[in-house]
Design a protein around this motif. Structure first.
Motif, PDB file in Angstrom:
ATOM      1  N   GLU A  27      40.010  27.392  50.350  1.00  0.00           N
ATOM      2  CA  GLU A  27      41.085  26.321  49.417  1.00  0.00           C
ATOM      3  C   GLU A  27      40.806  26.787  47.828  1.00  0.00           C
ATOM      4  N   GLN A  70      36.899  27.911  39.936  1.00  0.00           N
ATOM      5  CA  GLN A  70      37.414  28.135  39.834  1.00  0.00           C
ATOM      6  C   GLN A  70      37.623  29.703  39.571  1.00  0.00           C
ATOM      7  N   CYS A 105      40.408  34.876  35.799  1.00  0.00           N
ATOM      8  CA  CYS A 105      41.288  35.294  35.436  1.00  0.00           C
ATOM      9  C   CYS A 105      40.745  35.392  34.136  1.00  0.00           C
ATOM     10  N   CYS A 140      46.614  32.526  36.984  1.00  0.00           N
ATOM     11  CA  CYS A 140      45.721  33.358  38.148  1.00  0.00           C
ATOM     12  C   CYS A 140      45.672  31.997  39.243  1.00  0.00           C
ATOM     13  N   ASN A 141      45.621  32.583  40.474  1.00  0.00           N
ATOM     14  CA  ASN A 141      45.225  31.481  42.107  1.00  0.00           C
ATOM     15  C   ASN A 141      44.362  32.889  42.640  1.00  0.00           C
ATOM     16  N   ALA A 142      43.939  32.360  43.790  1.00  0.00           N
ATOM     17  CA  ALA A 142      43.169  33.040  44.689  1.00  0.00           C
ATOM     18  C   ALA A 142      43.961  34.678  45.003  1.00  0.00           C
TER      19      ALA A 142
END
Length: 262
Positions: free
Chosen positions: A14, A20, A23, A29-31
């Motif tokens: 998750e 973090q 990015c 950004c996310n994953a």
């Protein structure tokens, strides 16, 4: 011990627990997704992206070129979608996308391209959707292929100031199913339906609206898989007979000139 390992795996999946994702400073950004839109970038954003990145949007910036290692030097190898529209890119290296083995959708619309190296889109080998629309100075040589791809299904070339489109221009994209070339200055076009290098044989949707066509060559009307043909706002006077009328379900044309079928 097992419970601690399980919690750690859930946490990592998750991307939580205070960790973090990597990015660049100019991006969010996310994953799996990153956006660097409207960041006044003149070069590809510097910094590491998540290793699991699938979608990258760098549209509406001032990037001028894509060199051989522009993308690869940041270890981006997992992309499925890349949006570089609304930049000022005029130079693209033939090997700039060579590491993107999973890339499926690429938007290069609204840039400043004049010439694109023939094999730029061979690798990525899974590329299915490509937009080069609104590149108003793309040069097309009548007796040379425009681009090459063994996987491309959808190609957008709207508003590229094209005047002619020949069979040779598209002979290296034989799997193409949808071609959008509206809002150009095309006066003539042709396609090859037999023999080596035949073009548009798999085409299902062909949009040549808002051009300067006065007639369609017979081979266009005889494309075996054609389902939708858009002809509105041309200068057509004669429309040839369709050789596969049971397959072509829609012919859409709006024009000031009366069209007769022969």
């Amino acid at each position: 011990m097992f419970l601690m390992q399980l919690l750690l795996l859930v946490c990592m999946a998750e991307v939580g627990c205070g960790l973090q994702v990597q990015c660049p400073a100019a991006c969010i950004c996310n994953a799996t997704e990153a956006t660097c839109v409207d960041s006044s970038l003149t070069e590809f954003p510097e910094g590491r992206f998540p290793s699991s990145l699938l979608k990258l949007d760098i549209s509406r910036n001032n990037i001028t070129r894509l060199d051989e290692y522009t993308i690869r030097k940041w270890m981006i190898v997992s992309l499925r979608r890349l949006n570089l529209s609304n930049n000022v890119i005029s130079i693209i290296n033939e090997n700039s996308l060579i590491a993107q083995s999973g890339l499926e959708k690429l938007d290069l619309s609204r840039n400043k391209f004049t010439n694109i190296p023939l094999k730029t889109f061979v690798y990525p080998p899974r590329l299915q959707w490509l937009s080069l629309s609104y590149n108003g100075e793309i040069q097309v040589t009548e007796d040379a292929p425009l681009l090459e791809s063994d996987s491309l299904l959808v190609l957008h070339l709207e508003n590229c100031n094209l005047r002619k489109l020949s069979a040779v221009n598209l002979e290296k994209v034989v799997k193409l199913q949808e071609l959008y070339i509206s809002h150009n200055e095309i006066e003539s076009m042709s396609t090859k339906t037999e023999g080596p290098g035949r073009s548009l044989m798999n085409i299902r949707i062909l949009d040549v609206s808002y051009n300067q066509l006065q007639q369609l060559p017979p081979e266009v009307m005889s494309l075996p898989n054609l389902e939708e043909l858009y002809l509105r706002n041309n200068k057509l006077k004669v429309l040839g007979e369709m050789k596969h009328p049971q397959q072509c379900c829609k012919v859409n044309f709006l024009t000031e000139t009366e069209i007769r079928t022969v």
